[in-house]
Write an enzyme that holds these catalytic residues in place. Structure first.
Site, PDB file in Angstrom:
ATOM      1  N   TYR A 138       0.846  -1.202   0.000  1.00 50.26           N
ATOM      2  CA  TYR A 138       0.000   0.000   0.000  1.00 50.26           C
ATOM      3  C   TYR A 138       0.872   1.239   0.000  1.00 50.26           C
ATOM      4  O   TYR A 138       2.069   1.166   0.314  1.00 50.26           O
ATOM      5  CB  TYR A 138      -0.953   0.005   1.208  1.00 50.26           C
ATOM      6  CG  TYR A 138      -0.328   0.399   2.520  1.00 50.26           C
ATOM      7  CD1 TYR A 138       0.296  -0.540   3.324  1.00 50.26           C
ATOM      8  CD2 TYR A 138      -0.375   1.724   2.962  1.00 50.26           C
ATOM      9  CE1 TYR A 138       0.862  -0.178   4.531  1.00 50.26           C
ATOM     10  CE2 TYR A 138       0.198   2.092   4.178  1.00 50.26           C
ATOM     11  CZ  TYR A 138       0.821   1.139   4.954  1.00 50.26           C
ATOM     12  OH  TYR A 138       1.384   1.499   6.143  1.00 50.26           O
ATOM     13  N   CYS A 139       0.250   2.401  -0.375  1.00 47.02           N
ATOM     14  CA  CYS A 139       0.988   3.659  -0.268  1.00 47.02           C
ATOM     15  C   CYS A 139       0.050   4.751   0.224  1.00 47.02           C
ATOM     16  O   CYS A 139      -0.396   4.694   1.359  1.00 47.02           O
ATOM     17  CB  CYS A 139       1.685   4.021  -1.572  1.00 47.02           C
ATOM     18  SG  CYS A 139       0.729   3.815  -3.081  1.00 47.02           S
ATOM     19  N   ARG A 140      -0.309   5.727  -0.651  1.00 43.73           N
ATOM     20  CA  ARG A 140      -1.059   6.877  -0.135  1.00 43.73           C
ATOM     21  C   ARG A 140      -2.538   6.850  -0.464  1.00 43.73           C
ATOM     22  O   ARG A 140      -3.272   7.738  -0.096  1.00 43.73           O
ATOM     23  CB  ARG A 140      -0.497   8.183  -0.693  1.00 43.73           C
ATOM     24  CG  ARG A 140       0.939   8.387  -0.370  1.00 43.73           C
ATOM     25  CD  ARG A 140       1.327   9.833  -0.519  1.00 43.73           C
ATOM     26  NE  ARG A 140       2.760   9.979  -0.363  1.00 43.73           N
ATOM     27  CZ  ARG A 140       3.618  10.007  -1.368  1.00 43.73           C
ATOM     28  NH1 ARG A 140       3.181   9.897  -2.605  1.00 43.73           N
ATOM     29  NH2 ARG A 140       4.909  10.128  -1.136  1.00 43.73           N
ATOM     30  N   CYS A 200      -2.306   6.776  -5.888  1.00 39.42           N
ATOM     31  CA  CYS A 200      -0.893   6.639  -5.619  1.00 39.42           C
ATOM     32  C   CYS A 200      -0.420   5.372  -6.323  1.00 39.42           C
ATOM     33  O   CYS A 200      -0.932   4.276  -6.074  1.00 39.42           O
ATOM     34  CB  CYS A 200      -0.660   6.555  -4.121  1.00 39.42           C
ATOM     35  SG  CYS A 200       1.046   6.230  -3.711  1.00 39.42           S
ATOM     36  N   SER A 202       2.248   1.645  -5.113  1.00 42.99           N
ATOM     37  CA  SER A 202       1.845   0.285  -4.757  1.00 42.99           C
ATOM     38  C   SER A 202       1.601  -0.557  -6.012  1.00 42.99           C
ATOM     39  O   SER A 202       1.830  -1.760  -6.011  1.00 42.99           O
ATOM     40  CB  SER A 202       0.602   0.316  -3.870  1.00 42.99           C
ATOM     41  OG  SER A 202      -0.426   1.041  -4.495  1.00 42.99           O
TER      42      SER A 202
END
Lengths: 223, 223
Positions: B178-180, B184, B187
DNA sequence: CAATTATTCAATTAAATAGTTGAATAGATA
DNA sequence: TATCTATTCAACTATTTAATTGAATAATTG
């Protein structure tokens, strides 16, 4: 051809539609005024000192980027922000801008100085005086925002209705007016109206969110 | 003359400096890439398929509006976001944009479809599988962001370092990257890298904030 | 020190934008 | 129906902006 690059281009073009709307000072001012509540083209024209045709044009670009919507009311066309999220977004733009540019802070201060006798009040002063029951806390944002969240103890009189409802305010208490934060001018206007009517008023330049952070911090210290 | 109107004009001009920076799709893409970490002009030029001179020009406008800063490193000039707040601001722009334009959502989905086998995972699936100890949760954002806040149980490998650190990942577990949030793409890239290296990977399109909201809601329901 | 590399600068072109003006609509009023 | 009012439209001008090109810097390498 719909390869990755083209998809990205499309996506960023969409994002930029909003950015384009925010690239004109005049449009930002229109948005700010609309964040106080729905307004006619004429009213916006007066408030911004722009020609009606020019405001109308700006409103069309804002409509195209879905930042505002309108509905016809007889002869008038009433515009408003398309979503409450937009108001929050504008606030974060203001804050970001202040963070990056010292001059923004300076302009704000000159503005407040120009409004003579705009006495501020800090959060801790407010808390103390609220607890003592010395002040009435006044939320001058639109009703919907008050209903979503407000500083405990605050009463709601949207800036638009303040003049009519002055009589419902006690004259023997000080009034503290607040709205969305530093760059929100509704509380400035409120304090002026109140003072002109013999009510001793102060401006709280903090927002509901600031108040929550302040609470978290002070309860945190107690631990 | 510095009357109220002029002060307002000045203030909104300042606000618009940031808006102007956000009005170009190309600049938004540059900002997005920089929000993954510092980059040289050349690297940005490659990632965006723009000419170096053009990127350099955009970077100058971004520098003027204080959204990015740079430092010289030998022959290279390394640019980065001037503040973490800017990354958050961009995320809220993305979210606002999606709210206003259905097509943004559509473009995103086509993009994800183009990345074959980009299996998503929901927050509740993640929670369940985490509790069972079936998956490794991978945070691919820059280290500083992970340190500020991350989903409990997540380990940090910034996307830039993923390729080198592949060996430190267990091959007998599924990995969730995952990221933001939704827009985003770090990921997405992470899942591709992992899959190419024989690791079964999923993308969580939610952010740390989404996770908190999800937790609040599910504990709220228990009351 | 010459050659290479990364970046910026300066000049140009094409396109987009903001604001003005006066005419056109469309609803309300008399 | 004629008139008034609020808004929009269309045409135009002056600016600003994005992208390209080729030259100029400035640090690095052989």
């Amino acid at each position: 051809m719909l390869n990755e690059r083209n998809l990205k281009n499309l996506l960023y073009q969409e994002f930029a539609r909003i950015g384009k709307s925010l690239s004109s000072p005049k449009r930002l001012e229109i948005l700010d005024i609309l964040s106080q509540g729905p307004k006619s083209v004429e009213a916006l024209s007066k408030a911004t000192t722009m020609s009606v045709a020019n405001v109308s044009q700006h409103l069309q670009t804002l409509t195209n980027s879905r930042l505002v919507t309108f509905q016809k009311k007889g002869n008038y066309v009433i515009y408003e922000l398309a979503d409450v999220a937009i108001s929050n977004f504008l606030t974060s733009l203001h804050n970001l801008s202040e963070k990056q540019f010292v001059q923004v802070q300076q302009i704000k201060e000159e503005f407040l100085n120009a409004h003579l006798g705009m006495d501020g009040i800090t959060l801790s002063e407010l808390k103390e005086r609220l607890e003592k029951g010395e002040v009435v806390l006044l939320d001058v944002r639109p009703k919907e925002e008050y209903e979503k969240a407000h500083i405990p103890g605050a009463i709601s009189i949207p800036i638009e209705e303040l003049r009519e409802k002055l009589s419902s305010l006690p004259t023997n208490y000080d009034v503290v007016a607040y709205c969305r934060g530093q760059y929100c001018l509704m509380s400035v206007e409120a304090v002026e109206i109140l003072k002109n009517n013999g009510i001793n008023a102060h401006r709280l330049e903090n927002s509901v969110q600031d108040w929550h952070q302040f609470q978290d911090k002070s309860t945190g210290e107690l631990k």
